[in-house]
Design an enzyme around this catalytic site. Sequence first.
Site, short mmCIF file in Angstrom:
data_model
loop_
_atom_site.label_atom_id
_atom_site.label_comp_id
_atom_site.label_asym_id
_atom_site.label_seq_id
_atom_site.Cartn_x
_atom_site.Cartn_y
_atom_site.Cartn_z
N SER A 1 0.86 -1.17 0.00
CA SER A 1 0.00 0.00 0.00
C SER A 1 0.90 1.23 0.00
CB SER A 1 -0.90 0.00 1.24
OG SER A 1 -1.69 1.17 1.28
N ASP B 1 -8.82 4.22 2.61
CA ASP B 1 -9.76 3.09 2.57
C ASP B 1 -9.01 1.76 2.54
OD1 ASP B 1 -11.98 4.75 2.62
OD2 ASP B 1 -12.32 4.67 0.45
N GLU B 2 -7.92 1.73 1.78
CA GLU B 2 -7.07 0.55 1.70
C GLU B 2 -6.50 0.22 3.08
OE1 GLU B 2 -4.73 0.31 -2.23
OE2 GLU B 2 -3.20 0.57 -0.68
N LEU B 3 -6.01 1.24 3.77
CA LEU B 3 -5.44 1.05 5.11
C LEU B 3 -6.48 0.53 6.09
CD1 LEU B 3 -3.00 1.27 7.01
CD2 LEU B 3 -3.71 3.65 7.44
N ILE C 1 -6.84 -3.09 5.39
CA ILE C 1 -5.65 -3.80 5.87
C ILE C 1 -5.73 -4.00 7.38
CG2 ILE C 1 -3.15 -3.53 6.27
CD1 ILE C 1 -3.08 -2.21 3.41
#
Length: 169
Positions: free
Chosen positions: A15, A83-85, A88
């Site tokens: 990421s 949003d990715e974090l 994750i």
Amino acid sequence: MESSSSCRPNEVFISFRGEDTRKNFVSHLLSALKDRGIRTYFDEDNLQKGQTIGHELVKAIEESSIAIVVLSCNYVSSTWCLDELVKIMECKNKIESGLIVFPIFYHVNASDVRWQENSFFEAFSIHEVNFKDDGEKLKSWREALTQVANLAGEEIRGQNEASCIKSPV
């Protein structure tokens, strides 16, 4: 019997904020991982502003064993990265997932990430205006940043980037 992690299509998910790190640190990291035969998910497509993270990306996170999060000064300005974090950190917090998260603080202080200070504060000031009606989203982003900043990771500031690749690899 094989463990579920050995059946995963990608061992590592990276990421990162492309404008900060794609052509330097992340390209070195990706090359080193591939040289070691480590299967890595690397989103090479240009993401459109305003899009939410797609099903393929969510699946890639869920199916990875390790997530390397390269936190740079503009990482938090991207709602996509945030949003990715969140995804994750959700996976990391699920016991059955077994996802290991390794943060890399790329020319930023872990405390700036943890407390959303300096460039992180500036970006959140904009997000608070743009997402004023979505307090839950803002809260989830802040919590994910605090959680990732509390993990042991690597600080990269002023060193030779190629030599800094050894630790995460």
